[in-house]
Design an enzyme around this catalytic site. Structure first.
Site, PDB file in Angstrom:
ATOM      1  N   CYS A   1      20.013 -14.793   6.462  1.00  0.00           N
ATOM      2  CA  CYS A   1      21.148 -14.332   5.680  1.00  0.00           C
ATOM      3  C   CYS A   1      22.411 -14.944   6.284  1.00  0.00           C
ATOM      4  CB  CYS A   1      21.220 -12.803   5.727  1.00  0.00           C
ATOM      5  SG  CYS A   1      22.677 -12.123   4.907  1.00  0.00           S
TER       6      CYS A   1
ATOM      7  N   CYS B   1      24.659 -11.990   7.883  1.00  0.00           N
ATOM      8  CA  CYS B   1      24.313 -11.207   9.080  1.00  0.00           C
ATOM      9  C   CYS B   1      23.255 -11.840   9.976  1.00  0.00           C
ATOM     10  CB  CYS B   1      23.869  -9.799   8.678  1.00  0.00           C
ATOM     11  SG  CYS B   1      22.212  -9.716   7.968  1.00  0.00           S
TER      12      CYS B   1
ATOM     13  N   CYS C   1      22.172  -6.044   5.573  1.00  0.00           N
ATOM     14  CA  CYS C   1      23.615  -5.916   5.341  1.00  0.00           C
ATOM     15  C   CYS C   1      23.983  -5.669   3.880  1.00  0.00           C
ATOM     16  CB  CYS C   1      24.354  -7.142   5.870  1.00  0.00           C
ATOM     17  SG  CYS C   1      24.090  -8.650   4.911  1.00  0.00           S
TER      18      CYS C   1
ATOM     19  N   CYS D   1      14.578 -16.542  -6.560  1.00  0.00           N
ATOM     20  CA  CYS D   1      15.581 -17.540  -6.920  1.00  0.00           C
ATOM     21  C   CYS D   1      16.845 -17.169  -6.143  1.00  0.00           C
ATOM     22  CB  CYS D   1      15.789 -17.474  -8.425  1.00  0.00           C
ATOM     23  SG  CYS D   1      16.919 -18.696  -9.066  1.00  0.00           S
TER      24      CYS D   1
END
Length: 135
Positions: free
Chosen positions: A48, A51, A100, A122
């Site tokens: 991510c 985070c 997060c 996706c």
């Protein structure tokens, strides 16, 4: 929902550039075929961007030709949160980072891709950061 990484919107705005903030925190979408990882074949872990949580691995990335990076399974089922999304006049399943709460993209099922799960996560490239495998 309470997340492990809990920041104010002002903190997110300081840490993310305006486009990252729009996609990750306001559930925006990057234009198709423009993302950094759409055609990437590098071996590694996709985290991510907000985070650093491990979300996907390159082994589950496949070419769907949809304009965004596609994966058939998250690295761990608890890494993502799935929510019903009724925006834009349709019903879809939104994918968020479970750590997060950042928007990643959507998951679609039953499209007939030759993958073990018949799912297509996706995901916006701008929601991810690829950490290449060493060696």
């Amino acid at each position: 929902m309470a997340y492990e990484v809990d920041k104010t919107e002002e903190e997110w705005k300081r840490e993310l550039n305006p486009f990252e903030y729009h996609v990750l925190r306001e559930a925006g979408t990057e234009p198709p075929f423009t993302g950094e990882y759409t055609d990437t074949k590098t071996t590694g872990v996709y985290q991510c961007r907000a985070c650093g949580a491990e979300l996907f691995r390159s082994e589950t990335k496949f070419e769907s030709h949809c304009g965004w990076p596609s994966f058939y399974d998250p690295a761990d089922s608890s890494a993502v949160e799935l929510l019903e999304d009724r925006s834009h006049g349709m019903v879809r399943t939104e994918v968020r980072c479970a750590r997060c709460g950042s928007h990643l993209g959507h998951v679609f099922r039953g499209e007939g891709y030759p993958t073990p799960t018949d799912e297509r996560y996706c995901i916006n490239s701008v929601s991810l950061r690829l950490v290449p495998e060493e060696g």
